[in-house]
Write an enzyme that holds these catalytic residues in place. Structure first.
Site, PDB file in Angstrom:
ATOM      1  CB  SER A  76     -20.766 -21.591 -52.973  1.00 25.14           C
ATOM      2  OG  SER A  76     -20.063 -21.234 -51.097  1.00 25.14           O
ATOM      3  CB  ALA A  77     -18.151 -24.524 -48.679  1.00 27.86           C
ATOM      4  CB  ILE A 114     -13.285 -15.835 -58.138  1.00 30.82           C
ATOM      5  CG1 ILE A 114     -13.542 -15.998 -57.291  1.00 30.82           C
ATOM      6  CG2 ILE A 114     -12.379 -17.161 -58.867  1.00 30.82           C
ATOM      7  CD1 ILE A 114     -14.841 -16.378 -56.426  1.00 30.82           C
ATOM      8  CG  ASP A 141     -28.086  -8.139 -66.375  1.00 33.82           C
ATOM      9  OD1 ASP A 141     -28.706  -7.804 -65.245  1.00 33.82           O
ATOM     10  OD2 ASP A 141     -28.199  -9.351 -65.798  1.00 33.82           O
ATOM     11  CG  ASN A 185     -13.552 -19.772 -46.696  1.00 37.34           C
ATOM     12  OD1 ASN A 185     -15.068 -20.482 -46.460  1.00 37.34           O
ATOM     13  ND2 ASN A 185     -15.284 -18.403 -45.758  1.00 37.34           N
ATOM     14  CG  ASN A 226     -17.126 -12.834 -47.886  1.00 36.56           C
ATOM     15  OD1 ASN A 226     -17.460 -11.677 -48.735  1.00 36.56           O
ATOM     16  ND2 ASN A 226     -17.801 -13.734 -47.574  1.00 36.56           N
ATOM     17  CG  LEU A 267     -18.790  -3.091 -65.712  1.00 35.18           C
ATOM     18  CD1 LEU A 267     -18.879  -2.459 -66.455  1.00 35.18           C
ATOM     19  CD2 LEU A 267     -18.002  -4.550 -65.449  1.00 35.18           C
ATOM     20  CE  LYS A 280     -23.219 -19.698 -55.767  1.00 34.05           C
ATOM     21  NZ  LYS A 280     -22.804 -19.585 -57.887  1.00 34.05           N
ATOM     22  CG  PHE A 329     -16.587 -16.207 -62.704  1.00 31.35           C
ATOM     23  CD1 PHE A 329     -15.875 -16.967 -61.749  1.00 31.35           C
ATOM     24  CD2 PHE A 329     -15.707 -17.057 -63.658  1.00 31.35           C
ATOM     25  CE1 PHE A 329     -14.779 -17.917 -61.638  1.00 31.35           C
ATOM     26  CE2 PHE A 329     -14.427 -17.461 -63.413  1.00 31.35           C
ATOM     27  CZ  PHE A 329     -13.959 -18.244 -62.806  1.00 31.35           C
ATOM     28  CE1 TYR A 344     -23.645 -17.089 -53.685  1.00 31.52           C
ATOM     29  CE2 TYR A 344     -23.730 -17.975 -51.795  1.00 31.52           C
ATOM     30  CZ  TYR A 344     -23.394 -17.362 -52.723  1.00 31.52           C
ATOM     31  OH  TYR A 344     -21.372 -17.497 -53.823  1.00 31.52           O
ATOM     32  CG  ASN A 387     -20.597  -7.244 -56.765  1.00 37.07           C
ATOM     33  OD1 ASN A 387     -20.323  -6.095 -55.862  1.00 37.07           O
ATOM     34  ND2 ASN A 387     -20.075  -7.874 -55.852  1.00 37.07           N
TER      35      ASN A 387
HETATM   36  P1  NAD Z   1     -18.221 -10.715 -58.207  1.00 36.20           P
HETATM   37  O1  NAD Z   1     -18.989 -10.254 -57.295  1.00 36.20           O
HETATM   38  O2  NAD Z   1     -16.223 -10.550 -57.471  1.00 36.20           O
HETATM   39  O3  NAD Z   1     -17.908 -11.076 -59.368  1.00 36.20           O
HETATM   40  C1  NAD Z   1     -19.649 -11.801 -60.311  1.00 36.20           C
HETATM   41  C2  NAD Z   1     -19.218 -10.583 -61.589  1.00 36.20           C
HETATM   42  O4  NAD Z   1     -20.292 -11.412 -61.621  1.00 36.20           O
HETATM   43  C3  NAD Z   1     -19.171  -9.511 -61.188  1.00 36.20           C
HETATM   44  O5  NAD Z   1     -18.056  -8.570 -61.824  1.00 36.20           O
HETATM   45  C4  NAD Z   1     -20.550  -9.017 -61.139  1.00 36.20           C
HETATM   46  O6  NAD Z   1     -20.788  -7.473 -61.691  1.00 36.20           O
HETATM   47  C5  NAD Z   1     -20.934  -9.989 -62.509  1.00 36.20           C
HETATM   48  N1  NAD Z   1     -22.411  -9.852 -62.274  1.00 36.20           N
HETATM   49  C6  NAD Z   1     -23.767 -10.596 -61.387  1.00 36.20           C
HETATM   50  N2  NAD Z   1     -25.038 -10.851 -61.693  1.00 36.20           N
HETATM   51  C7  NAD Z   1     -24.663 -10.598 -63.399  1.00 36.20           C
HETATM   52  C8  NAD Z   1     -25.260 -10.605 -64.264  1.00 36.20           C
HETATM   53  N3  NAD Z   1     -26.987 -10.802 -64.480  1.00 36.20           N
HETATM   54  N4  NAD Z   1     -25.152 -10.683 -65.379  1.00 36.20           N
HETATM   55  C9  NAD Z   1     -23.549 -10.135 -65.947  1.00 36.20           C
HETATM   56  N5  NAD Z   1     -23.073 -10.147 -64.992  1.00 36.20           N
HETATM   57  C10 NAD Z   1     -24.041 -10.459 -63.454  1.00 36.20           C
HETATM   58  O7  NAD Z   1     -17.774 -11.761 -56.930  1.00 36.20           O
HETATM   59  P2  NAD Z   1     -16.949 -13.560 -57.291  1.00 36.20           P
HETATM   60  O8  NAD Z   1     -16.131 -13.409 -55.351  1.00 36.20           O
HETATM   61  O9  NAD Z   1     -15.413 -13.220 -57.697  1.00 36.20           O
HETATM   62  O10 NAD Z   1     -17.753 -14.406 -56.966  1.00 36.20           O
HETATM   63  C11 NAD Z   1     -17.960 -15.294 -58.537  1.00 36.20           C
HETATM   64  C12 NAD Z   1     -18.380 -16.117 -58.199  1.00 36.20           C
HETATM   65  O11 NAD Z   1     -17.728 -17.887 -57.071  1.00 36.20           O
HETATM   66  C13 NAD Z   1     -19.999 -16.058 -57.984  1.00 36.20           C
HETATM   67  O12 NAD Z   1     -20.642 -16.880 -58.413  1.00 36.20           O
HETATM   68  C14 NAD Z   1     -19.994 -16.203 -56.466  1.00 36.20           C
HETATM   69  O13 NAD Z   1     -21.111 -16.810 -55.633  1.00 36.20           O
HETATM   70  C15 NAD Z   1     -19.398 -17.810 -56.362  1.00 36.20           C
HETATM   71  N6  NAD Z   1     -18.614 -17.788 -55.494  1.00 36.20           N
HETATM   72  C16 NAD Z   1     -17.741 -16.847 -54.851  1.00 36.20           C
HETATM   73  C17 NAD Z   1     -17.752 -16.997 -53.356  1.00 36.20           C
HETATM   74  C18 NAD Z   1     -16.263 -15.795 -52.073  1.00 36.20           C
HETATM   75  O14 NAD Z   1     -16.103 -15.479 -51.077  1.00 36.20           O
HETATM   76  N7  NAD Z   1     -16.439 -14.670 -53.492  1.00 36.20           N
HETATM   77  C19 NAD Z   1     -17.500 -18.099 -52.565  1.00 36.20           C
HETATM   78  C20 NAD Z   1     -17.941 -19.226 -53.084  1.00 36.20           C
HETATM   79  C21 NAD Z   1     -18.649 -19.070 -54.518  1.00 36.20           C
HETATM   80  N1  UDP Z   2     -16.719 -13.548 -38.818  1.00 36.06           N
HETATM   81  C1  UDP Z   2     -16.179 -11.838 -38.137  1.00 36.06           C
HETATM   82  N2  UDP Z   2     -16.502 -11.343 -38.846  1.00 36.06           N
HETATM   83  C2  UDP Z   2     -16.888 -10.288 -40.091  1.00 36.06           C
HETATM   84  C3  UDP Z   2     -16.478 -11.151 -41.370  1.00 36.06           C
HETATM   85  C4  UDP Z   2     -16.501 -12.685 -41.099  1.00 36.06           C
HETATM   86  O1  UDP Z   2     -15.826 -12.522 -37.742  1.00 36.06           O
HETATM   87  O2  UDP Z   2     -16.547  -9.164 -40.190  1.00 36.06           O
HETATM   88  C5  UDP Z   2     -16.039 -14.442 -39.713  1.00 36.06           C
HETATM   89  C6  UDP Z   2     -17.351 -15.471 -38.774  1.00 36.06           C
HETATM   90  O3  UDP Z   2     -18.659 -15.282 -38.705  1.00 36.06           O
HETATM   91  C7  UDP Z   2     -16.759 -16.981 -40.267  1.00 36.06           C
HETATM   92  C8  UDP Z   2     -14.931 -16.518 -40.771  1.00 36.06           C
HETATM   93  O4  UDP Z   2     -15.427 -15.276 -40.211  1.00 36.06           O
HETATM   94  O5  UDP Z   2     -16.493 -17.810 -39.049  1.00 36.06           O
HETATM   95  C9  UDP Z   2     -15.336 -16.005 -42.161  1.00 36.06           C
HETATM   96  O6  UDP Z   2     -16.755 -15.382 -42.228  1.00 36.06           O
HETATM   97  P1  UDP Z   2     -16.771 -15.164 -44.135  1.00 36.06           P
HETATM   98  O7  UDP Z   2     -18.177 -14.071 -44.151  1.00 36.06           O
HETATM   99  O8  UDP Z   2     -15.607 -14.549 -44.496  1.00 36.06           O
HETATM  100  O9  UDP Z   2     -17.166 -16.444 -44.165  1.00 36.06           O
HETATM  101  P2  UDP Z   2     -18.408 -17.480 -44.738  1.00 36.06           P
HETATM  102  O10 UDP Z   2     -18.860 -16.824 -42.908  1.00 36.06           O
HETATM  103  O11 UDP Z   2     -18.980 -17.404 -45.425  1.00 36.06           O
HETATM  104  O12 UDP Z   2     -17.756 -19.171 -44.495  1.00 36.06           O
END
Ligand code: NAD
Ligand code: UDP
Length: 341
Positions: free
Chosen positions: A126-127, A14, A60, A180, A200, A35, A154, A82, A150, A37
Protein backbone atom coordinates in the site's frame (compact mmCIF):
# COMPACT_ATOMS: atom_id res chain seq x y z
CA UNK A 1 -0.80 -26.18 -19.81
CA UNK A 2 -3.15 -23.85 -17.95
CA UNK A 3 -1.36 -22.06 -15.15
CA UNK A 4 -3.01 -22.30 -11.75
CA UNK A 5 -2.94 -19.25 -9.46
CA UNK A 6 -3.68 -19.29 -5.73
CA UNK A 7 -5.51 -16.11 -4.77
CA UNK A 8 -5.66 -15.51 -1.01
CA UNK A 9 -8.45 -13.15 0.02
CA UNK A 10 -9.98 -13.73 -3.41
CA UNK A 11 -13.55 -13.23 -2.18
CA UNK A 12 -12.76 -9.66 -1.16
CA UNK A 13 -13.05 -6.43 -3.10
CA UNK A 14 -9.80 -6.34 -5.10
CA UNK A 15 -9.43 -10.13 -5.04
CA UNK A 16 -12.79 -10.84 -6.70
CA UNK A 17 -12.08 -8.40 -9.56
CA UNK A 18 -8.64 -9.95 -10.02
CA UNK A 19 -10.09 -13.49 -10.08
CA UNK A 20 -12.40 -12.36 -12.88
CA UNK A 21 -9.59 -10.94 -15.00
CA UNK A 22 -7.36 -13.98 -14.30
CA UNK A 23 -10.09 -16.31 -15.57
CA UNK A 24 -10.63 -14.11 -18.63
CA UNK A 25 -6.87 -14.23 -19.30
CA UNK A 26 -6.95 -18.05 -19.29
CA UNK A 27 -5.61 -18.85 -15.81
CA UNK A 28 -7.12 -21.42 -13.47
CA UNK A 29 -8.02 -19.88 -10.11
CA UNK A 30 -8.07 -21.34 -6.59
CA UNK A 31 -9.21 -19.08 -3.75
CA UNK A 32 -8.45 -19.32 -0.04
CA UNK A 33 -10.45 -16.95 2.14
CA UNK A 34 -11.87 -17.12 5.67
CA UNK A 35 -14.72 -14.77 4.61
CA UNK A 36 -14.10 -12.54 7.66
CA UNK A 37 -14.72 -9.45 5.50
CA UNK A 38 -16.42 -10.84 2.41
CA UNK A 39 -19.12 -13.07 1.03
CA UNK A 40 -18.88 -16.13 -1.17
CA UNK A 41 -21.54 -14.47 -3.32
CA UNK A 42 -18.78 -12.33 -4.90
CA UNK A 43 -17.13 -15.44 -6.32
CA UNK A 44 -20.45 -16.95 -7.41
CA UNK A 45 -21.01 -13.78 -9.41
CA UNK A 46 -17.51 -13.97 -10.90
CA UNK A 47 -18.32 -17.54 -11.97
CA UNK A 48 -21.55 -16.32 -13.56
CA UNK A 49 -19.83 -13.46 -15.37
CA UNK A 50 -17.06 -15.68 -16.77
CA UNK A 51 -18.98 -18.96 -17.03
CA UNK A 52 -15.98 -20.59 -15.35
CA UNK A 53 -15.33 -22.40 -12.07
CA UNK A 54 -13.35 -21.24 -9.05
CA UNK A 55 -12.19 -23.84 -6.52
CA UNK A 56 -12.81 -22.29 -3.10
CA UNK A 57 -11.36 -23.19 0.31
CA UNK A 58 -12.75 -21.55 3.44
CA UNK A 59 -9.46 -21.50 5.29
CA UNK A 60 -7.91 -19.03 7.69
CA UNK A 61 -4.30 -18.45 6.68
CA UNK A 62 -3.22 -18.51 10.32
CA UNK A 63 -4.17 -22.24 10.26
CA UNK A 64 -0.95 -23.75 8.91
CA UNK A 65 -2.23 -27.34 8.55
CA UNK A 66 -5.34 -26.43 6.57
CA UNK A 67 -3.28 -24.20 4.29
CA UNK A 68 -0.77 -27.02 3.72
CA UNK A 69 -3.64 -29.28 2.63
CA UNK A 70 -4.58 -26.81 -0.12
CA UNK A 71 -1.05 -27.15 -1.49
CA UNK A 72 -1.37 -30.96 -1.30
CA UNK A 73 -4.32 -30.72 -3.71
CA UNK A 74 -2.73 -28.36 -6.27
CA UNK A 75 0.50 -27.26 -7.94
CA UNK A 76 0.46 -23.49 -8.23
CA UNK A 77 2.33 -21.38 -10.76
CA UNK A 78 2.17 -18.41 -8.39
CA UNK A 79 0.37 -16.90 -5.43
CA UNK A 80 -1.36 -13.51 -5.24
CA UNK A 81 -1.69 -12.59 -1.58
CA UNK A 82 -4.59 -10.21 -0.90
CA UNK A 83 -5.80 -11.70 2.40
CA UNK A 84 -5.45 -9.40 5.36
CA UNK A 85 -7.22 -6.96 7.65
CA UNK A 86 -7.18 -3.39 6.39
CA UNK A 87 -9.02 -0.99 8.74
CA UNK A 88 -6.53 1.63 9.91
CA UNK A 89 -8.55 2.79 12.97
CA UNK A 90 -9.28 -0.76 14.12
CA UNK A 91 -5.60 -1.65 13.78
CA UNK A 92 -4.75 0.96 16.43
CA UNK A 93 -7.39 -0.52 18.77
CA UNK A 94 -6.37 -4.18 18.37
CA UNK A 95 -2.78 -4.11 17.09
CA UNK A 96 -1.86 -7.61 18.27
CA UNK A 97 -4.73 -9.07 16.28
CA UNK A 98 -3.55 -7.18 13.17
CA UNK A 99 0.05 -8.38 13.59
CA UNK A 100 -1.10 -11.94 14.20
CA UNK A 101 -3.52 -11.98 11.28
CA UNK A 102 -1.54 -10.09 8.65
CA UNK A 103 2.02 -11.06 9.51
CA UNK A 104 1.29 -14.52 10.97
CA UNK A 105 -0.75 -15.41 7.88
CA UNK A 106 1.96 -14.26 5.51
CA UNK A 107 4.69 -16.22 7.31
CA UNK A 108 2.54 -19.38 7.20
CA UNK A 109 1.91 -18.86 3.52
CA UNK A 110 5.60 -18.30 2.71
CA UNK A 111 6.59 -21.41 4.70
CA UNK A 112 4.03 -23.57 2.92
CA UNK A 113 5.11 -22.14 -0.44
CA UNK A 114 8.79 -22.79 0.34
CA UNK A 115 7.99 -26.37 1.36
CA UNK A 116 6.18 -26.87 -1.94
CA UNK A 117 8.85 -25.16 -4.04
CA UNK A 118 6.36 -22.49 -5.17
CA UNK A 119 8.32 -19.24 -5.17
CA UNK A 120 6.42 -16.72 -7.28
CA UNK A 121 4.64 -14.23 -5.07
CA UNK A 122 2.60 -11.08 -5.70
CA UNK A 123 1.83 -9.05 -2.59
CA UNK A 124 -0.80 -6.35 -1.90
CA UNK A 125 1.19 -3.56 -0.36
CA UNK A 126 0.00 0.00 0.00
CA UNK A 127 0.98 3.62 -0.48
CA UNK A 128 0.63 3.80 3.29
CA UNK A 129 4.26 2.55 3.48
CA UNK A 130 5.36 6.01 2.30
CA UNK A 131 4.07 7.47 5.60
CA UNK A 132 3.90 11.26 5.24
CA UNK A 133 5.91 11.72 2.02
CA UNK A 134 8.24 14.70 1.74
CA UNK A 135 6.85 15.54 -1.71
CA UNK A 136 4.55 14.32 -4.48
CA UNK A 137 4.49 12.50 -6.86
CA UNK A 138 5.94 9.52 -5.01
CA UNK A 139 8.46 7.17 -6.63
CA UNK A 140 9.27 3.67 -5.37
CA UNK A 141 12.63 4.73 -3.96
CA UNK A 142 11.08 7.17 -1.45
CA UNK A 143 11.84 6.27 2.19
CA UNK A 144 9.28 4.03 3.84
CA UNK A 145 7.71 4.40 7.27
CA UNK A 146 4.39 3.73 8.97
CA UNK A 147 2.01 5.82 11.03
CA UNK A 148 -0.30 3.05 12.32
CA UNK A 149 -0.26 -0.72 13.02
CA UNK A 150 -1.97 -1.56 9.70
CA UNK A 151 0.71 0.31 7.80
CA UNK A 152 3.38 -1.38 9.90
CA UNK A 153 2.06 -4.83 8.93
CA UNK A 154 2.54 -3.87 5.26
CA UNK A 155 5.99 -2.44 5.94
CA UNK A 156 7.11 -5.49 7.98
CA UNK A 157 5.79 -7.91 5.36
CA UNK A 158 7.73 -6.03 2.68
CA UNK A 159 10.89 -6.37 4.83
CA UNK A 160 10.21 -10.08 5.44
CA UNK A 161 9.88 -10.61 1.70
CA UNK A 162 13.14 -8.75 1.03
CA UNK A 163 14.88 -10.95 3.64
CA UNK A 164 13.44 -14.12 2.15
CA UNK A 165 14.52 -13.12 -1.32
CA UNK A 166 18.08 -12.49 -0.07
CA UNK A 167 18.14 -15.88 1.67
CA UNK A 168 16.82 -17.80 -1.34
CA UNK A 169 17.52 -16.26 -4.74
CA UNK A 170 14.90 -18.43 -6.46
CA UNK A 171 12.03 -16.33 -5.09
CA UNK A 172 10.36 -13.98 -7.58
CA UNK A 173 8.40 -11.37 -5.66
CA UNK A 174 6.33 -8.43 -6.84
CA UNK A 175 5.34 -5.82 -4.25
CA UNK A 176 2.42 -3.80 -5.55
CA UNK A 177 1.87 -0.57 -3.66
CA UNK A 178 -1.73 0.42 -4.28
CA UNK A 179 -2.83 4.03 -4.05
CA UNK A 180 -6.63 4.42 -3.53
CA UNK A 181 -8.66 1.63 -5.16
CA UNK A 182 -12.24 2.56 -6.12
CA UNK A 183 -14.85 1.56 -8.72
CA UNK A 184 -16.43 -1.74 -9.63
CA UNK A 185 -16.86 -4.13 -12.54
CA UNK A 186 -18.83 -2.69 -15.48
CA UNK A 187 -21.60 -5.28 -15.02
CA UNK A 188 -22.57 -3.77 -11.66
CA UNK A 189 -22.53 -7.33 -10.27
CA UNK A 190 -19.37 -7.15 -8.17
CA UNK A 191 -17.97 -4.24 -6.18
CA UNK A 192 -16.87 -3.06 -2.77
CA UNK A 193 -19.13 -4.18 0.08
CA UNK A 194 -17.79 -2.69 3.30
CA UNK A 195 -19.20 -4.03 6.56
CA UNK A 196 -20.62 -1.34 8.90
CA UNK A 197 -19.66 2.30 8.48
CA UNK A 198 -17.21 2.71 5.58
CA UNK A 199 -13.78 4.08 6.50
CA UNK A 200 -12.92 5.08 2.95
CA UNK A 201 -14.17 8.09 1.05
CA UNK A 202 -15.71 6.54 -2.08
CA UNK A 203 -17.96 3.93 -0.41
CA UNK A 204 -19.07 6.58 2.09
CA UNK A 205 -20.01 9.03 -0.68
CA UNK A 206 -21.89 6.36 -2.61
CA UNK A 207 -23.84 5.34 0.51
CA UNK A 208 -24.85 8.99 1.01
CA UNK A 209 -25.90 9.23 -2.64
CA UNK A 210 -28.02 6.08 -2.38
CA UNK A 211 -29.70 7.38 0.79
CA UNK A 212 -28.15 4.90 3.21
CA UNK A 213 -26.31 7.64 5.15
CA UNK A 214 -27.27 11.29 5.81
CA UNK A 215 -24.10 13.14 5.03
CA UNK A 216 -20.38 12.84 4.48
CA UNK A 217 -17.98 14.21 7.07
CA UNK A 218 -15.13 15.90 5.21
CA UNK A 219 -12.08 15.44 7.43
CA UNK A 220 -10.53 18.92 7.36
CA UNK A 221 -10.51 21.79 4.84
CA UNK A 222 -7.35 23.46 6.13
CA UNK A 223 -4.69 21.32 4.46
CA UNK A 224 -2.08 22.92 2.26
CA UNK A 225 -3.88 21.78 -0.92
CA UNK A 226 -5.73 23.79 -3.62
CA UNK A 227 -9.14 23.60 -1.86
CA UNK A 228 -7.89 22.68 1.62
CA UNK A 229 -9.17 19.08 1.54
CA UNK A 230 -7.06 15.93 1.29
CA UNK A 231 -5.74 14.89 -2.14
CA UNK A 232 -5.39 11.22 -3.16
CA UNK A 233 -4.64 9.14 -6.25
CA UNK A 234 -7.83 7.14 -6.92
CA UNK A 235 -7.38 4.13 -9.17
CA UNK A 236 -10.06 1.96 -10.78
CA UNK A 237 -10.14 -1.55 -9.30
CA UNK A 238 -10.15 -3.09 -12.80
CA UNK A 239 -6.91 -1.27 -13.65
CA UNK A 240 -5.49 -2.56 -10.39
CA UNK A 241 -6.67 -6.11 -11.14
CA UNK A 242 -5.10 -5.89 -14.60
CA UNK A 243 -1.72 -5.09 -13.01
CA UNK A 244 -1.95 -8.37 -11.05
CA UNK A 245 -2.66 -10.34 -14.22
CA UNK A 246 0.33 -8.69 -15.91
CA UNK A 247 2.46 -9.41 -12.83
CA UNK A 248 1.84 -13.17 -12.96
CA UNK A 249 2.27 -13.14 -16.74
CA UNK A 250 5.65 -11.43 -16.48
CA UNK A 251 6.92 -12.72 -13.13
CA UNK A 252 9.34 -15.21 -14.71
CA UNK A 253 11.28 -12.29 -16.18
CA UNK A 254 11.82 -10.82 -12.71
CA UNK A 255 14.47 -11.73 -10.13
CA UNK A 256 14.36 -10.94 -6.42
CA UNK A 257 11.93 -8.25 -5.32
CA UNK A 258 10.27 -5.88 -7.80
CA UNK A 259 8.43 -2.95 -6.21
CA UNK A 260 5.81 -1.03 -8.17
CA UNK A 261 3.46 1.86 -7.50
CA UNK A 262 -0.07 1.33 -8.82
CA UNK A 263 -1.70 4.70 -9.24
CA UNK A 264 -2.83 7.04 -11.99
CA UNK A 265 -0.38 9.84 -11.20
CA UNK A 266 -3.27 12.30 -10.70
CA UNK A 267 -4.44 13.79 -7.43
CA UNK A 268 -8.13 14.43 -6.64
CA UNK A 269 -9.36 16.32 -3.57
CA UNK A 270 -12.27 15.27 -1.35
CA UNK A 271 -14.44 18.15 -2.58
CA UNK A 272 -13.55 17.46 -6.23
CA UNK A 273 -14.64 13.87 -5.67
CA UNK A 274 -17.94 14.97 -4.10
CA UNK A 275 -18.68 17.28 -7.06
CA UNK A 276 -17.71 14.65 -9.64
CA UNK A 277 -19.85 12.03 -7.88
CA UNK A 278 -22.88 14.34 -7.85
CA UNK A 279 -22.43 14.91 -11.58
CA UNK A 280 -21.95 11.22 -12.38
CA UNK A 281 -24.81 9.92 -10.23
CA UNK A 282 -27.17 12.91 -10.59
CA UNK A 283 -27.74 12.66 -6.82
CA UNK A 284 -26.79 15.25 -4.26
CA UNK A 285 -24.15 14.37 -1.68
CA UNK A 286 -24.62 16.34 1.53
CA UNK A 287 -21.47 17.00 3.49
CA UNK A 288 -20.13 18.92 6.47
CA UNK A 289 -16.58 19.95 7.21
CA UNK A 290 -15.31 18.41 10.45
CA UNK A 291 -11.90 18.16 12.16
CA UNK A 292 -8.99 16.43 10.45
CA UNK A 293 -8.83 12.66 10.94
CA UNK A 294 -5.79 11.85 13.10
CA UNK A 295 -2.93 10.39 11.06
CA UNK A 296 -4.22 11.70 7.69
CA UNK A 297 -1.77 13.34 5.33
CA UNK A 298 -2.45 16.29 3.01
CA UNK A 299 -1.63 14.74 -0.34
CA UNK A 300 -0.50 11.47 -1.79
CA UNK A 301 -0.18 10.52 -5.41
CA UNK A 302 1.98 8.20 -7.42
CA UNK A 303 4.61 8.46 -10.05
CA UNK A 304 3.47 5.33 -11.92
CA UNK A 305 6.25 5.39 -14.57
CA UNK A 306 8.06 2.29 -13.27
CA UNK A 307 4.97 0.06 -13.63
CA UNK A 308 4.73 1.12 -17.28
CA UNK A 309 8.38 0.42 -17.90
CA UNK A 310 8.58 -2.90 -16.02
CA UNK A 311 5.09 -4.33 -16.45
CA UNK A 312 3.83 -2.51 -19.54
CA UNK A 313 0.93 -1.39 -17.36
CA UNK A 314 -0.74 1.95 -16.90
CA UNK A 315 -4.13 3.01 -15.57
CA UNK A 316 -6.63 3.41 -18.40
CA UNK A 317 -9.86 4.30 -16.59
CA UNK A 318 -10.44 7.86 -15.40
CA UNK A 319 -12.50 9.45 -12.65
CA UNK A 320 -15.72 9.36 -14.68
CA UNK A 321 -15.53 5.58 -15.12
CA UNK A 322 -14.60 5.12 -11.45
CA UNK A 323 -17.71 7.02 -10.39
CA UNK A 324 -20.06 5.59 -13.02
CA UNK A 325 -19.06 2.02 -12.13
CA UNK A 326 -19.21 2.62 -8.36
CA UNK A 327 -22.65 4.10 -8.78
CA UNK A 328 -23.94 1.25 -10.96
CA UNK A 329 -22.77 -1.29 -8.35
CA UNK A 330 -24.16 0.76 -5.43
CA UNK A 331 -27.55 1.48 -6.99
CA UNK A 332 -28.02 -2.11 -8.22
CA UNK A 333 -26.93 -3.52 -4.85
CA UNK A 334 -27.92 -0.97 -2.17
CA UNK A 335 -27.41 -3.61 0.53
CA UNK A 336 -24.23 -4.99 -0.99
CA UNK A 337 -24.03 -8.76 -1.52
CA UNK A 338 -27.11 -10.58 -0.45
CA UNK A 339 -27.48 -14.34 -0.66
CA UNK A 340 -28.34 -15.37 -4.22
CA UNK A 341 -31.98 -16.10 -4.95
P1 NAD B 1 -11.07 -7.04 1.50
O1 NAD B 1 -11.26 -7.01 2.98
O2 NAD B 1 -12.25 -6.84 0.64
O3 NAD B 1 -10.36 -8.42 1.08
C1 NAD B 1 -9.48 -9.11 1.94
C2 NAD B 1 -9.95 -10.55 2.00
O4 NAD B 1 -9.07 -11.30 2.85
C3 NAD B 1 -11.36 -10.71 2.58
O5 NAD B 1 -12.13 -11.49 1.70
C4 NAD B 1 -11.14 -11.40 3.92
O6 NAD B 1 -12.21 -12.25 4.24
C5 NAD B 1 -9.85 -12.16 3.66
N1 NAD B 1 -9.03 -12.45 4.85
C6 NAD B 1 -8.62 -11.57 5.80
N2 NAD B 1 -7.87 -12.20 6.72
C7 NAD B 1 -7.79 -13.51 6.33
C8 NAD B 1 -7.15 -14.66 6.86
N3 NAD B 1 -6.45 -14.61 8.02
N4 NAD B 1 -7.28 -15.84 6.21
C9 NAD B 1 -7.99 -15.91 5.07
N5 NAD B 1 -8.62 -14.86 4.52
C10 NAD B 1 -8.52 -13.66 5.14
O7 NAD B 1 -9.92 -5.98 1.16
P2 NAD B 1 -9.44 -5.42 -0.24
O8 NAD B 1 -9.80 -3.99 -0.30
O9 NAD B 1 -9.83 -6.33 -1.34
O10 NAD B 1 -7.86 -5.48 -0.01
C11 NAD B 1 -7.06 -6.56 -0.46
C12 NAD B 1 -5.63 -6.33 -0.01
O11 NAD B 1 -5.17 -5.09 -0.55
C13 NAD B 1 -5.44 -6.23 1.50
O12 NAD B 1 -4.23 -6.87 1.85
C14 NAD B 1 -5.34 -4.74 1.74
O13 NAD B 1 -4.58 -4.44 2.90
C15 NAD B 1 -4.63 -4.29 0.48
N6 NAD B 1 -4.87 -2.88 0.17
C16 NAD B 1 -6.16 -2.44 0.06
C17 NAD B 1 -6.42 -1.09 -0.20
C18 NAD B 1 -7.83 -0.58 -0.26
O14 NAD B 1 -8.03 0.62 -0.11
N7 NAD B 1 -8.84 -1.41 -0.52
C19 NAD B 1 -5.34 -0.20 -0.35
C20 NAD B 1 -4.03 -0.69 -0.27
C21 NAD B 1 -3.81 -2.04 -0.01
N1 UDP C 1 -12.19 11.29 3.88
C1 UDP C 1 -13.17 12.14 4.32
N2 UDP C 1 -14.30 11.59 4.87
C2 UDP C 1 -14.49 10.25 4.98
C3 UDP C 1 -13.46 9.39 4.52
C4 UDP C 1 -12.31 9.96 3.98
O1 UDP C 1 -13.04 13.36 4.24
O2 UDP C 1 -15.53 9.80 5.50
C5 UDP C 1 -10.96 11.88 3.26
C6 UDP C 1 -9.67 11.55 3.98
O3 UDP C 1 -9.40 12.52 4.98
C7 UDP C 1 -8.65 11.57 2.82
C8 UDP C 1 -9.47 11.09 1.62
O4 UDP C 1 -10.84 11.32 1.96
O5 UDP C 1 -8.24 12.90 2.57
C9 UDP C 1 -9.28 9.61 1.30
O6 UDP C 1 -9.53 8.85 2.48
P1 UDP C 1 -9.53 7.27 2.47
O7 UDP C 1 -9.76 6.81 3.88
O8 UDP C 1 -10.47 6.78 1.42
O9 UDP C 1 -8.06 6.89 1.98
P2 UDP C 1 -6.63 7.14 2.69
O10 UDP C 1 -6.75 8.29 3.62
O11 UDP C 1 -6.32 5.87 3.37
O12 UDP C 1 -5.71 7.44 1.56
Amino acid sequence: MTKKILVTGGAGYIGSHTCLLLLEAGFEVVVVDNLCNSSLESLRRVEKLTNQFIRFYKVDLTDFDSLSKVFDDHTFHSVIHFAGLKAVGESAEIPLHYYEQNIGSTINLLKVMQANNCKRFVFSSSATVYGDPASVPITEDFPISATNPYGRTKLFIEEILRDQSKADKDWQIVLLRYFNPVGAHKSGMIGEDPQGIPNNLMPFISQVAVGKRDKLSVFGDDYDTPDGTGVRDYIHVLDLADAHVKSVQKIDQFRGVTTLNLGTGKGVSVLEMVKAFEKGSRKSVAYQIVDRRPGDIAECWADPAKALEVLGWNAKLGLEAMIEDTWRWQSNNPLGYEPSE
